[in-house]
Structure formats: C-alpha cells, structure tokens
Design a protein around this motif. Structure first.
Motif, PDB file in Angstrom:
ATOM      1  N   ALA A   1       1.850   7.114  -6.527  1.00  0.00           N
ATOM      2  CA  ALA A   1       0.662   8.318  -6.749  1.00  0.00           C
ATOM      3  C   ALA A   1       1.382   9.893  -6.641  1.00  0.00           C
ATOM      4  O   ALA A   1       1.254  10.544  -7.278  1.00  0.00           O
ATOM      5  N   LEU A   2       2.234   9.432  -5.473  1.00  0.00           N
ATOM      6  CA  LEU A   2       3.234  10.815  -5.194  1.00  0.00           C
ATOM      7  C   LEU A   2       3.972  11.254  -6.340  1.00  0.00           C
ATOM      8  O   LEU A   2       3.922  12.430  -6.646  1.00  0.00           O
TER       9      LEU A   2
ATOM     10  N   ARG B   1       2.296   1.973  -3.409  1.00  0.00           N
ATOM     11  CA  ARG B   1       1.259   2.466  -4.372  1.00  0.00           C
ATOM     12  C   ARG B   1       1.077   4.101  -4.015  1.00  0.00           C
ATOM     13  O   ARG B   1       0.738   4.939  -5.003  1.00  0.00           O
ATOM     14  N   VAL B   2       1.035   4.359  -2.767  1.00  0.00           N
ATOM     15  CA  VAL B   2       0.816   5.736  -2.361  1.00  0.00           C
ATOM     16  C   VAL B   2       1.967   6.478  -2.990  1.00  0.00           C
ATOM     17  O   VAL B   2       1.812   7.661  -3.596  1.00  0.00           O
ATOM     18  N   ASN B   3       3.379   5.836  -2.819  1.00  0.00           N
ATOM     19  CA  ASN B   3       4.381   6.592  -3.383  1.00  0.00           C
ATOM     20  C   ASN B   3       4.257   6.767  -4.748  1.00  0.00           C
ATOM     21  O   ASN B   3       4.945   7.834  -5.386  1.00  0.00           O
TER      22      ASN B   3
ATOM     23  N   ALA C   1      -0.457  10.071   4.010  1.00  0.00           N
ATOM     24  CA  ALA C   1      -0.932   8.677   3.972  1.00  0.00           C
ATOM     25  C   ALA C   1       0.310   7.923   3.765  1.00  0.00           C
ATOM     26  O   ALA C   1       0.466   6.929   4.257  1.00  0.00           O
ATOM     27  N   SER C   2       1.388   8.349   2.989  1.00  0.00           N
ATOM     28  CA  SER C   2       2.560   7.744   2.749  1.00  0.00           C
ATOM     29  C   SER C   2       3.443   7.436   4.303  1.00  0.00           C
ATOM     30  O   SER C   2       3.894   6.687   4.513  1.00  0.00           O
TER      31      SER C   2
ATOM     32  N   VAL D   1       0.943  -1.034  -0.068  1.00  0.00           N
ATOM     33  CA  VAL D   1      -0.081  -0.019  -0.123  1.00  0.00           C
ATOM     34  C   VAL D   1       0.855   1.409  -0.050  1.00  0.00           C
ATOM     35  O   VAL D   1       0.703   2.143  -0.750  1.00  0.00           O
ATOM     36  N   GLY D   2       1.737   1.274   0.786  1.00  0.00           N
ATOM     37  CA  GLY D   2       2.829   2.363   0.961  1.00  0.00           C
ATOM     38  C   GLY D   2       3.382   2.642  -0.600  1.00  0.00           C
ATOM     39  O   GLY D   2       3.651   3.793  -0.829  1.00  0.00           O
TER      40      GLY D   2
ATOM     41  N   LEU E   1      -1.784  12.860   0.250  1.00  0.00           N
ATOM     42  CA  LEU E   1      -0.848  11.665  -0.270  1.00  0.00           C
ATOM     43  C   LEU E   1       0.398  11.596   0.600  1.00  0.00           C
ATOM     44  O   LEU E   1       0.772  10.377   1.022  1.00  0.00           O
ATOM     45  N   ARG E   2       1.005  12.454   1.027  1.00  0.00           N
ATOM     46  CA  ARG E   2       2.102  12.678   1.634  1.00  0.00           C
ATOM     47  C   ARG E   2       1.884  12.208   3.293  1.00  0.00           C
ATOM     48  O   ARG E   2       2.629  11.383   3.685  1.00  0.00           O
TER      49      ARG E   2
END
Length: 100
Positions: free
Chosen positions: A27-28, A23-25, A65-66, A20-21, A62-63
C-alpha cells in the motif's frame, strides 16, 4: 491452570505478521506511485492538489503501521527465542535427575 507456549505457534504468528507488513508496504508503494502530480494525467493534477493533504496523512499512517508491524515481528521472534532458550535451560537443569 497451566500455560504452554508453543514455539511453532509463535513462528506461525510471526509469519502472519510478516504478511500484514508486506501488505502495508505494498500500500505504501502504491501511495508513493500515486503521489506524483501526473499520476492521473494532466486533468488529474488539480485533483491531486485537492487530495494532497489527505494523502499525506494516509501515507504517514501507513508508514507508522509498517514500522509497528516490523517491530511486532521482531518482538514475537525475540520472545520465541527467549521461550526456547528457557525451555532448553530448564531441560538441561533437570536432565538426568531422575536417573540418580
């Protein structure tokens, strides 16, 4: 009622959190690439101005969430280590007691 904590399941959970991390990165990274005013060509520059505030808020989310994903992974791994250490300590404490 008994509770059993399975270290292998904790490792699997941490792996899912790492995914998950990642994927968030991703997106970032995409958000950073799109924040360039020329990312959508010269005609996209005015559109970028209109979308800048919303994109800034989304990037901040997003940051966060990361950071939260990374913190969660660290906490799960630390908890797993504590569980394993406790198991080892309890095993050592009672090891051989039935032989006496």
């Amino acid at each position: 009622m008994t509770y059993r904590i399975n270290p292998e399941e904790m490792d699997a959970h941490a792996k899912k959190l790492e995914d998950v991390g990642q994927r968030v990165n991703t997106a970032l990274g995409a958000g950073d690439a799109a924040s360039n005013p020329e990312a959508f060509g010269l005609l996209g520059i005015p559109l970028m101005g209109v979308c800048a505030a919303a994109q800034h808020m989304a990037m901040n989310a997003l940051r966060e969430a990361s950071d939260a994903a990374l913190d969660h992974v660290k906490r799960v791994r630390s908890w797993r280590e504590d569980v394993q250490n406790n198991e080892d300590d309890q095993t050592a404490l009672f090891d051989g007691i039935h032989n006496r």
